[in-house]
Design an enzyme around this catalytic site. Sequence first.
Site, mmCIF file in Angstrom:
data_model
loop_
_atom_site.group_PDB
_atom_site.id
_atom_site.type_symbol
_atom_site.label_atom_id
_atom_site.label_comp_id
_atom_site.label_asym_id
_atom_site.label_seq_id
_atom_site.Cartn_x
_atom_site.Cartn_y
_atom_site.Cartn_z
ATOM 1 N N ASN A 23 13.314 -38.520 11.541
ATOM 2 C CA ASN A 23 12.859 -38.304 12.914
ATOM 3 C C ASN A 23 11.731 -37.281 13.020
ATOM 4 O O ASN A 23 11.170 -37.075 14.096
ATOM 5 C CB ASN A 23 14.033 -37.894 13.803
ATOM 6 C CG ASN A 23 14.952 -39.069 14.082
ATOM 7 O OD1 ASN A 23 14.640 -40.201 13.707
ATOM 8 N ND2 ASN A 23 16.085 -38.803 14.730
ATOM 9 N N ARG A 94 11.884 -47.996 17.779
ATOM 10 C CA ARG A 94 11.623 -47.295 19.032
ATOM 11 C C ARG A 94 10.415 -46.351 18.869
ATOM 12 O O ARG A 94 9.609 -46.189 19.767
ATOM 13 C CB ARG A 94 12.894 -46.494 19.373
ATOM 14 C CG ARG A 94 12.743 -45.398 20.351
ATOM 15 C CD ARG A 94 13.117 -45.843 21.727
ATOM 16 N NE ARG A 94 12.933 -44.773 22.682
ATOM 17 C CZ ARG A 94 12.740 -44.983 23.973
ATOM 18 N NH1 ARG A 94 12.715 -46.194 24.460
ATOM 19 N NH2 ARG A 94 12.588 -43.971 24.796
ATOM 20 N N ARG A 123 17.069 -46.769 27.319
ATOM 21 C CA ARG A 123 15.951 -46.108 26.647
ATOM 22 C C ARG A 123 14.590 -46.403 27.307
ATOM 23 O O ARG A 123 13.700 -46.994 26.703
ATOM 24 C CB ARG A 123 15.941 -46.449 25.164
ATOM 25 C CG ARG A 123 17.256 -46.128 24.490
ATOM 26 C CD ARG A 123 17.211 -46.266 23.010
ATOM 27 N NE ARG A 123 16.804 -45.051 22.347
ATOM 28 C CZ ARG A 123 16.756 -44.902 21.035
ATOM 29 N NH1 ARG A 123 17.046 -45.889 20.246
ATOM 30 N NH2 ARG A 123 16.380 -43.768 20.495
ATOM 31 N N PRO A 124 14.420 -45.970 28.564
ATOM 32 C CA PRO A 124 13.130 -46.173 29.228
ATOM 33 C C PRO A 124 12.051 -45.255 28.645
ATOM 34 O O PRO A 124 12.356 -44.365 27.852
ATOM 35 C CB PRO A 124 13.420 -45.804 30.684
ATOM 36 C CG PRO A 124 14.592 -44.894 30.641
ATOM 37 C CD PRO A 124 15.373 -45.237 29.408
ATOM 38 N N ILE A 125 10.791 -45.475 29.051
ATOM 39 C CA ILE A 125 9.694 -44.628 28.560
ATOM 40 C C ILE A 125 8.958 -43.974 29.725
ATOM 41 O O ILE A 125 7.820 -43.543 29.596
ATOM 42 C CB ILE A 125 8.702 -45.446 27.702
ATOM 43 C CG1 ILE A 125 8.371 -46.761 28.412
ATOM 44 C CG2 ILE A 125 9.234 -45.706 26.307
ATOM 45 C CD1 ILE A 125 7.122 -47.403 27.913
ATOM 46 N N ASP A 126 9.664 -43.912 30.879
ATOM 47 C CA ASP A 126 9.016 -43.390 32.091
ATOM 48 C C ASP A 126 8.494 -41.965 31.917
ATOM 49 O O ASP A 126 7.426 -41.618 32.448
ATOM 50 C CB ASP A 126 9.980 -43.485 33.289
ATOM 51 C CG ASP A 126 11.299 -42.775 33.030
ATOM 52 O OD1 ASP A 126 11.795 -42.837 31.886
ATOM 53 O OD2 ASP A 126 11.829 -42.135 33.955
ATOM 54 N N LEU A 127 9.211 -41.131 31.172
ATOM 55 C CA LEU A 127 8.783 -39.724 31.037
ATOM 56 C C LEU A 127 7.498 -39.625 30.205
ATOM 57 O O LEU A 127 6.632 -38.786 30.477
ATOM 58 C CB LEU A 127 9.896 -38.882 30.409
ATOM 59 C CG LEU A 127 11.203 -38.835 31.205
ATOM 60 C CD1 LEU A 127 12.299 -38.123 30.427
ATOM 61 C CD2 LEU A 127 10.983 -38.136 32.547
ATOM 62 N N ARG A 399 18.144 -48.042 7.612
ATOM 63 C CA ARG A 399 17.037 -47.509 8.409
ATOM 64 C C ARG A 399 17.026 -45.978 8.367
ATOM 65 O O ARG A 399 15.995 -45.365 8.627
ATOM 66 C CB ARG A 399 17.170 -47.935 9.884
ATOM 67 C CG ARG A 399 16.868 -49.395 10.127
ATOM 68 C CD ARG A 399 16.889 -49.683 11.615
ATOM 69 N NE ARG A 399 16.238 -48.583 12.318
ATOM 70 C CZ ARG A 399 16.655 -48.066 13.459
ATOM 71 N NH1 ARG A 399 17.715 -48.554 14.059
ATOM 72 N NH2 ARG A 399 16.020 -47.060 14.013
HETATM 73 C C1 UD1 Z 1 15.181 -39.325 19.501
HETATM 74 C C2 UD1 Z 1 15.702 -39.647 18.119
HETATM 75 C C3 UD1 Z 1 17.093 -40.260 18.200
HETATM 76 C C4 UD1 Z 1 18.026 -39.340 18.978
HETATM 77 C C5 UD1 Z 1 17.430 -38.969 20.334
HETATM 78 C C6 UD1 Z 1 18.242 -37.923 21.083
HETATM 79 C C7 UD1 Z 1 13.642 -40.162 16.936
HETATM 80 C C8 UD1 Z 1 12.796 -41.184 16.270
HETATM 81 N N1 UD1 Z 1 14.769 -40.599 17.518
HETATM 82 O O1 UD1 Z 1 15.112 -40.558 20.224
HETATM 83 O O2 UD1 Z 1 17.580 -40.434 16.878
HETATM 84 O O3 UD1 Z 1 19.248 -40.007 19.203
HETATM 85 O O4 UD1 Z 1 16.104 -38.418 20.136
HETATM 86 O O5 UD1 Z 1 18.401 -36.786 20.319
HETATM 87 O O6 UD1 Z 1 13.323 -38.987 16.934
HETATM 88 N N2 UD1 Z 1 14.759 -41.045 28.473
HETATM 89 C C9 UD1 Z 1 14.334 -41.439 29.707
HETATM 90 N N3 UD1 Z 1 12.996 -41.645 29.878
HETATM 91 C C10 UD1 Z 1 12.091 -41.476 28.866
HETATM 92 C C11 UD1 Z 1 12.553 -41.064 27.615
HETATM 93 C C12 UD1 Z 1 13.902 -40.851 27.438
HETATM 94 O O7 UD1 Z 1 15.119 -41.608 30.636
HETATM 95 O O8 UD1 Z 1 10.892 -41.675 29.100
HETATM 96 C C13 UD1 Z 1 16.211 -40.832 28.252
HETATM 97 C C14 UD1 Z 1 16.781 -41.825 27.223
HETATM 98 O O9 UD1 Z 1 17.079 -43.070 27.794
HETATM 99 C C15 UD1 Z 1 17.990 -41.092 26.733
HETATM 100 C C16 UD1 Z 1 17.557 -39.620 26.788
HETATM 101 O O10 UD1 Z 1 16.438 -39.563 27.665
HETATM 102 O O11 UD1 Z 1 19.063 -41.309 27.598
HETATM 103 C C17 UD1 Z 1 17.173 -39.035 25.450
HETATM 104 O O12 UD1 Z 1 16.151 -39.796 24.879
HETATM 105 P P1 UD1 Z 1 15.033 -39.173 23.921
HETATM 106 O O13 UD1 Z 1 15.292 -37.729 23.731
HETATM 107 O O14 UD1 Z 1 13.704 -39.589 24.435
HETATM 108 O O15 UD1 Z 1 15.334 -39.949 22.577
HETATM 109 P P2 UD1 Z 1 14.297 -40.622 21.593
HETATM 110 O O16 UD1 Z 1 13.070 -39.807 21.483
HETATM 111 O O17 UD1 Z 1 14.185 -42.069 21.926
#
Ligand code: UD1
Length: 420
Positions: A23, A94, A123-127, A399
Amino acid sequence: MDKFLIEQSLNLKGDIYIEGAKNSCLPILAACILSNGNVIIKRVPFLSDINIMCNLLKEIGITVNKDLINKTLNINTKNIFNKQVSYELVKKIRASFLLAGPLLARFGKVSIQMPGGCAIGVRPIDLHLKGFKALGAEIIQEHGVIEINAKNGLIGTEIYLDFPSVGATENIIMASVLAKGETIVSNCATEPEIVDLIEFLNKMGAKIEGGGTETIKIKGVDSLNNCTHTIIPDRIEAGTFLVLGAATKGEINIFNINCEHLKAITSKLKEINVDIEEKDNLIKVYSKNIFKNVDIKTMPYPGFPTDMQPQFMSLMSIVNGTSIINETIFENRFMHASELSLMGANIKVEGSSAIISGVEKITGSKVKATDLRAGAALIIAGLCAEGVTEISDIYHIERGYYNIEEKLKNIGAKIKKIRV
Ligand code: UD1
């Protein structure tokens, strides 16, 4: 579709050497897009996710040379160009969306599809997108493709994250390093992998302060150049072997780790009554004690990591008493509970909580790795269960765990990969 066959293997004994953090390596690979020169990355875990990210970089003209023996990547961006990378690769991980920030910074626009990855929640990408917008980009989302365009360039600004998302923090930092002026990101993630990314970017010439705190300041620079960087140790791989050592009542020395990054995990294990000795870059796990039930709530770092929740569920399944796990990060991360139940574990899932009543024994069964860490949990359970456990869909496990079969065999585990 390969499978693992695992026979009960208690009292595992020996040494385990931890790889570089997947990660951390994934965002650092994406950040190479920002370099105008040569980048050397050391302690690379050559996992399938990392290979996919390397192939994504190659698609945009980046030269990626792998030195598998020395676990090193040599990367050159001299011939980089901007194009929409292929969906076949994007949908597999992702982290492919981490290309958006650096491509936007370098070319002023990017076109990319919605990412894939483990099915552990929406797992949205809105942020991520809110951050790009605040920096001055326009965003159009149509037919699964996201077009991000900063016609007037990216301009430093203040960004508050509604949640300390790891990926959004990384993407926004990478988008901001070449922006005009200063960007201040508040409520950001403080994970060690973010600190590693910032250290890497600063070595290339970026001006970023505050890594590891909730406020990160990025002063835009004109360009980034050469650097050599060594990836931090994988705290989740180390944590998995710690739980595995405890659950099998083994005696395992785990090398190449950073004890500081493992605090939430080691303190929970100590609460369970597991013996742990920490020395510089080594942890020894051993215990003949009777283990106790504990409760866990997953939280952003430095809280208990969601990526260790499934492995702990396996351990809790065979510990006296009732333990409760409260999963606050992902809304669908209990798929391993039903697989563990097939092995005789007593687990009830109620919304975001799992109630685990310890049983005297679990037994081998045919189970499925539904995602990466769920797969790791099933390996731990399989090693403790009476009889033979057959785990399918092990590509998920590969993975995130480099050479897992060999590493386990070296400490005495009876595990075999079979081709179906
Ligand atoms: C990263 C890690 C993953 C870990 C996660 C939480 C990598 C490649 N993956 O995933 O192994 O489980 O951190 O520690 O580093 N969210 C939103 N909007 C957004 C982005 C996130 O609502 O735009 C939410 C997600 O749906 C989730 C939460 O925020 O519920 C945490 O997600 P995030 O910290 O972004 O995880 P990843 O970066 O995907």
